[in-house]
Write a protein that holds these residues in place. Structure first.
Motif, PDB file in Angstrom:
ATOM      1  N   VAL A  57       0.846  -1.187   0.000  1.00 49.70           N
ATOM      2  CA  VAL A  57       0.000   0.000   0.000  1.00 49.70           C
ATOM      3  C   VAL A  57       0.879   1.234   0.000  1.00 49.70           C
ATOM      4  O   VAL A  57       1.887   1.304   0.716  1.00 49.70           O
ATOM      5  CB  VAL A  57      -0.936   0.012   1.232  1.00 49.70           C
ATOM      6  CG1 VAL A  57      -1.589   1.380   1.415  1.00 49.70           C
ATOM      7  CG2 VAL A  57      -2.004  -1.064   1.088  1.00 49.70           C
ATOM      8  N   GLY A  58       0.500   2.242  -0.823  1.00 49.88           N
ATOM      9  CA  GLY A  58       1.220   3.500  -0.861  1.00 49.88           C
ATOM     10  C   GLY A  58       0.495   4.500  -1.739  1.00 49.88           C
ATOM     11  O   GLY A  58      -0.161   4.115  -2.718  1.00 49.88           O
ATOM     12  N   ALA A  59       0.585   5.802  -1.390  1.00 44.80           N
ATOM     13  CA  ALA A  59      -0.016   6.876  -2.185  1.00 44.80           C
ATOM     14  C   ALA A  59      -1.503   6.645  -2.423  1.00 44.80           C
ATOM     15  O   ALA A  59      -2.019   6.872  -3.515  1.00 44.80           O
ATOM     16  CB  ALA A  59       0.717   7.028  -3.520  1.00 44.80           C
ATOM     17  N   ASN A  60      -2.192   6.157  -1.367  1.00 40.72           N
ATOM     18  CA  ASN A  60      -3.632   5.893  -1.441  1.00 40.72           C
ATOM     19  C   ASN A  60      -3.971   4.882  -2.521  1.00 40.72           C
ATOM     20  O   ASN A  60      -5.049   4.921  -3.129  1.00 40.72           O
ATOM     21  CB  ASN A  60      -4.424   7.190  -1.684  1.00 40.72           C
ATOM     22  CG  ASN A  60      -5.853   7.072  -1.193  1.00 40.72           C
ATOM     23  OD1 ASN A  60      -6.135   6.360  -0.223  1.00 40.72           O
ATOM     24  ND2 ASN A  60      -6.775   7.765  -1.852  1.00 40.72           N
ATOM     25  N   ARG A  61      -3.029   3.970  -2.759  1.00 37.16           N
ATOM     26  CA  ARG A  61      -3.231   2.912  -3.742  1.00 37.16           C
ATOM     27  C   ARG A  61      -2.852   1.562  -3.116  1.00 37.16           C
ATOM     28  O   ARG A  61      -2.015   1.485  -2.218  1.00 37.16           O
ATOM     29  CB  ARG A  61      -2.361   3.122  -4.984  1.00 37.16           C
ATOM     30  CG  ARG A  61      -2.625   4.424  -5.734  1.00 37.16           C
ATOM     31  CD  ARG A  61      -3.899   4.343  -6.552  1.00 37.16           C
ATOM     32  NE  ARG A  61      -4.065   5.503  -7.415  1.00 37.16           N
ATOM     33  CZ  ARG A  61      -4.723   6.607  -7.095  1.00 37.16           C
ATOM     34  NH1 ARG A  61      -5.282   6.715  -5.883  1.00 37.16           N
ATOM     35  NH2 ARG A  61      -4.833   7.608  -7.954  1.00 37.16           N
ATOM     36  N   LEU A  62      -3.480   0.515  -3.636  1.00 37.57           N
ATOM     37  CA  LEU A  62      -3.088  -0.858  -3.334  1.00 37.57           C
ATOM     38  C   LEU A  62      -2.475  -1.431  -4.602  1.00 37.57           C
ATOM     39  O   LEU A  62      -3.076  -1.344  -5.685  1.00 37.57           O
ATOM     40  CB  LEU A  62      -4.296  -1.687  -2.904  1.00 37.57           C
ATOM     41  CG  LEU A  62      -4.079  -3.205  -2.799  1.00 37.57           C
ATOM     42  CD1 LEU A  62      -3.156  -3.530  -1.632  1.00 37.57           C
ATOM     43  CD2 LEU A  62      -5.411  -3.934  -2.662  1.00 37.57           C
ATOM     44  N   TYR A  63      -1.272  -2.010  -4.481  1.00 41.02           N
ATOM     45  CA  TYR A  63      -0.586  -2.607  -5.619  1.00 41.02           C
ATOM     46  C   TYR A  63      -0.494  -4.114  -5.389  1.00 41.02           C
ATOM     47  O   TYR A  63      -0.081  -4.558  -4.307  1.00 41.02           O
ATOM     48  CB  TYR A  63       0.809  -2.022  -5.796  1.00 41.02           C
ATOM     49  CG  TYR A  63       0.835  -0.508  -5.913  1.00 41.02           C
ATOM     50  CD1 TYR A  63       0.692   0.110  -7.156  1.00 41.02           C
ATOM     51  CD2 TYR A  63       0.980   0.301  -4.788  1.00 41.02           C
ATOM     52  CE1 TYR A  63       0.706   1.490  -7.264  1.00 41.02           C
ATOM     53  CE2 TYR A  63       0.992   1.676  -4.889  1.00 41.02           C
ATOM     54  CZ  TYR A  63       0.851   2.271  -6.127  1.00 41.02           C
ATOM     55  OH  TYR A  63       0.855   3.645  -6.231  1.00 41.02           O
ATOM     56  N   SER A  64      -0.859  -4.888  -6.397  1.00 40.04           N
ATOM     57  CA  SER A  64      -0.864  -6.341  -6.263  1.00 40.04           C
ATOM     58  C   SER A  64      -0.052  -6.977  -7.384  1.00 40.04           C
ATOM     59  O   SER A  64      -0.220  -6.650  -8.569  1.00 40.04           O
ATOM     60  CB  SER A  64      -2.301  -6.879  -6.300  1.00 40.04           C
ATOM     61  OG  SER A  64      -2.982  -6.461  -7.476  1.00 40.04           O
ATOM     62  N   GLY A  65       0.856  -7.892  -7.010  1.00 39.89           N
ATOM     63  CA  GLY A  65       1.646  -8.647  -7.973  1.00 39.89           C
ATOM     64  C   GLY A  65       1.152 -10.074  -8.033  1.00 39.89           C
ATOM     65  O   GLY A  65       0.793 -10.660  -7.003  1.00 39.89           O
ATOM     66  N   MET A  97       6.981 -11.298  -7.952  1.00 37.54           N
ATOM     67  CA  MET A  97       7.149 -11.875  -6.622  1.00 37.54           C
ATOM     68  C   MET A  97       7.021 -10.861  -5.499  1.00 37.54           C
ATOM     69  O   MET A  97       6.610 -11.199  -4.381  1.00 37.54           O
ATOM     70  CB  MET A  97       8.520 -12.558  -6.536  1.00 37.54           C
ATOM     71  CG  MET A  97       8.668 -13.758  -7.445  1.00 37.54           C
ATOM     72  SD  MET A  97       7.579 -15.118  -6.993  1.00 37.54           S
ATOM     73  CE  MET A  97       8.310 -15.627  -5.425  1.00 37.54           C
ATOM     74  N   SER A  98       7.395  -9.596  -5.756  1.00 36.39           N
ATOM     75  CA  SER A  98       7.396  -8.619  -4.668  1.00 36.39           C
ATOM     76  C   SER A  98       7.188  -7.221  -5.229  1.00 36.39           C
ATOM     77  O   SER A  98       7.687  -6.892  -6.308  1.00 36.39           O
ATOM     78  CB  SER A  98       8.725  -8.685  -3.896  1.00 36.39           C
ATOM     79  OG  SER A  98       8.719  -7.830  -2.774  1.00 36.39           O
ATOM     80  N   LEU A 105       8.527  -0.097  -6.757  1.00 34.17           N
ATOM     81  CA  LEU A 105       9.542  -1.042  -7.200  1.00 34.17           C
ATOM     82  C   LEU A 105       8.906  -2.421  -7.271  1.00 34.17           C
ATOM     83  O   LEU A 105       8.130  -2.799  -6.390  1.00 34.17           O
ATOM     84  CB  LEU A 105      10.741  -1.081  -6.249  1.00 34.17           C
ATOM     85  CG  LEU A 105      11.768   0.064  -6.340  1.00 34.17           C
ATOM     86  CD1 LEU A 105      11.170   1.379  -5.864  1.00 34.17           C
ATOM     87  CD2 LEU A 105      13.009  -0.265  -5.504  1.00 34.17           C
ATOM     88  N   SER A 106       9.227  -3.168  -8.306  1.00 34.89           N
ATOM     89  CA  SER A 106       8.694  -4.519  -8.468  1.00 34.89           C
ATOM     90  C   SER A 106       9.799  -5.443  -8.937  1.00 34.89           C
ATOM     91  O   SER A 106      10.698  -5.048  -9.672  1.00 34.89           O
ATOM     92  CB  SER A 106       7.538  -4.529  -9.481  1.00 34.89           C
ATOM     93  OG  SER A 106       7.986  -4.136 -10.763  1.00 34.89           O
ATOM     94  N   VAL A 162      11.577  -0.015 -11.705  1.00 32.98           N
ATOM     95  CA  VAL A 162      11.217   1.166 -10.917  1.00 32.98           C
ATOM     96  C   VAL A 162      10.175   1.941 -11.712  1.00 32.98           C
ATOM     97  O   VAL A 162      10.411   2.294 -12.873  1.00 32.98           O
ATOM     98  CB  VAL A 162      12.453   2.053 -10.647  1.00 32.98           C
ATOM     99  CG1 VAL A 162      12.050   3.270  -9.819  1.00 32.98           C
ATOM    100  CG2 VAL A 162      13.533   1.252  -9.920  1.00 32.98           C
ATOM    101  N   TRP A 163       9.028   2.193 -11.072  1.00 33.12           N
ATOM    102  CA  TRP A 163       7.917   2.857 -11.723  1.00 33.12           C
ATOM    103  C   TRP A 163       7.714   4.238 -11.112  1.00 33.12           C
ATOM    104  O   TRP A 163       7.904   4.427  -9.909  1.00 33.12           O
ATOM    105  CB  TRP A 163       6.626   2.056 -11.556  1.00 33.12           C
ATOM    106  CG  TRP A 163       6.713   0.613 -11.923  1.00 33.12           C
ATOM    107  CD1 TRP A 163       7.277  -0.392 -11.188  1.00 33.12           C
ATOM    108  CD2 TRP A 163       6.213  -0.009 -13.114  1.00 33.12           C
ATOM    109  NE1 TRP A 163       7.168  -1.600 -11.830  1.00 33.12           N
ATOM    110  CE2 TRP A 163       6.509  -1.391 -13.019  1.00 33.12           C
ATOM    111  CE3 TRP A 163       5.535   0.464 -14.234  1.00 33.12           C
ATOM    112  CZ2 TRP A 163       6.149  -2.297 -14.012  1.00 33.12           C
ATOM    113  CZ3 TRP A 163       5.168  -0.441 -15.215  1.00 33.12           C
ATOM    114  CH2 TRP A 163       5.479  -1.804 -15.105  1.00 33.12           C
TER     115      TRP A 163
END
Length: 433
Positions: free
Chosen positions: A279-287, A315-316, A325-326, A335-336
């Motif tokens: 979670v970051g910047a009022n967003r949820l990121y899922s891989g 994976m992360s 970062l993914s 890096v996004w």
């Protein structure tokens, strides 16, 4: 000089003596490196070739194979004090640049198998490492033994003096942070897929359920709803999110009146298991195993963007300031950064020689941002950010699946053997003039 007991001239010539033939094979003997060459004479070198000038030691001469050296340079105060909250917004001009950062000098990067077994007869003269890390920035404090399978989660609840570790051996172990002793073993009846802590709560993902413990009240809850293994957990916007084997992301909200977690939403979109959440910047990121990253609004819980640049399991995922970062088994770390339109785009790609398993961001002893990248060659690379200059490396018998930041410069790693290691950042020695 590496010569035999009788000072054999042929060996001396092969090692580059004054009479050596420049036409001789200049390749280092593979069997000699392994300590078992029995060819007399051997057509290959029985010594390490000197490094090129750019890899020489701080004094201009080649460094010892076993010495770990850093060259610290700066390009002004901003380089010495760069941190995760003051990265330059123009990330494309700073990511991956080594100017003004430390340079890690690579040495023999293999742990001695005989040392691991406790019977290396070479001692300090051994050509291989007699330690589990390279680099002067951190040191191993202790190791915690007890789990029988891979450690899949590590948690330190707020206000507690206990460390919790979960494993695919279907147990959670509770450790005393002062003595390092195991205080208890909780049998769950299912493999632990992940573990996090939030305040006094410890959340553990196992097949078809999320277990929740309040370490202050000793209350225990079971959150039903997941289908299959729970691989990832994260808390954001007062919601608990769980990434599951069927590709869905379940959300619960805590009800203080009833003292329980109530189902809040089910986020659909991934076609395969969700294995990483942040979670970051009022967003949820899922891989996911479907090779994609989905970006969800925490306000509407709707997917607002799908990122498909990875070609294998994501994976992360990690948030660091305004960056995402993914990492993936495709051997790439991306890096996004958000564009003016609000969409994420890749601003830098870092490539490894092996698949990446997990990322962990933290600060070193001088409060500088550092990234730990676990790879599936049983190592963890330690990098300065944003330059990605190498600070060191951690080795393990099997893959390191869990990395957790602790208080006071501590961090923890859990590997495939079930072992948990405790590390500490140390103050680095002043660079040699």
């Amino acid at each position: 000089m590496d010569v035999d007991g009788g000072g054999n001239k042929r060996v001396f010539h092969r090692l580059g003596g004054p009479q050596s033939d420049p036409s001789k094979n200049q390749k280092v003997c593979f069997h000699w490196r392994a300590g078992k060459c029995n060819r007399h004479p051997c057509p290959f070198l029985h010594r390490e070739l000197p490094p090129p000038p750019s890899q020489q030691g701080l004094n201009g001469t080649a460094s010892s194979k076993r010495h770990h050296a850093f060259a610290a340079t700066t390009d002004g105060p901003s380089a010495r004090n760069r941190g995760p909250n003051n990265f330059n917004g123009g990330a494309s001009s700073t990511w991956g640049r080594t100017g003004g950062t430390r340079v890690f000098v690579r040495k023999m990067e293999k742990v001695c198998n005989y040392w691991v077994q406790g019977n290396c007869s070479y001692g300090d003269k051994c050509k291989f490492l007699h330690c589990w890390s390279m680099g002067d920035s951190f040191s191993l404090l202790t190791q915690l033994d007890g789990h029988q399978k891979v450690v899949s989660g590590i948690a330190l609840p707020s206000g507690s003096d206990k460390l919790y570790t979960g494993s695919k051996d279907q147990t959670v172990r509770v450790w005393d942070c002062q003595s390092g002793q195991c205080l208890g073993v909780i049998n769950l009846g299912g493999e632990v897929g992940c573990m996090i802590s939030e305040g006094p709560w410890v959340f553990v993902g196992i097949p078809d359920v999320v277990k929740a413990w309040n370490t202050q009240t000793n209350s225990e809850l079971s959150l039903s709803g997941p289908v299959g293994q729970v691989y990832a957990l994260v808390v954001g916007n007062d919601l608990l999110f769980a990434g599951t084997q069927d590709g869905s992301i379940l959300a619960w909200k805590f009800n203080a009146v009833t003292n329980c977690f109530e189902p809040a939403a089910s986020l659909k979109g991934h076609t395969l298991a969700v294995v990483s959440l942040v979670v970051g910047a009022n967003r949820l990121y899922s891989g996911s195993m479907d090779h994609s990253i989905r970006v969800w609004s925490l306000e509407t819980l709707q997917c607002i963007q799908t990122l498909t640049e990875h070609t294998s399991v994501v994976m992360s995922v990690l948030c660091w300031d305004q960056f995402l970062l993914s990492c993936s088994l495709d051997q790439q770390l991306k890096v996004w950064v958000a564009t003016q339109s609000g969409n994420l785009e890749v601003t830098y790609t870092h490539k490894e020689e092996h698949g990446l398993i997990t990322l962990c961001g933290m600060h070193d002893s001088e409060a500088k941002p550092v990234l730990l990248c676990a790879c599936n060659d049983n190592t963890v690379r330690v990098y300065d950010l944003p330059a990605f200059s190498e600070r060191g490396k951690i080795f393990s018998k099997e893959e390191i699946r869990s990395i957790q930041v602790g208080p006071g410069g501590l961090f923890f790693t859990g590997d495939g053997t079930g072992q948990v290691k405790v590390w500490k950042w140390v103050v680095e020695p002043a660079p040699t003039a």
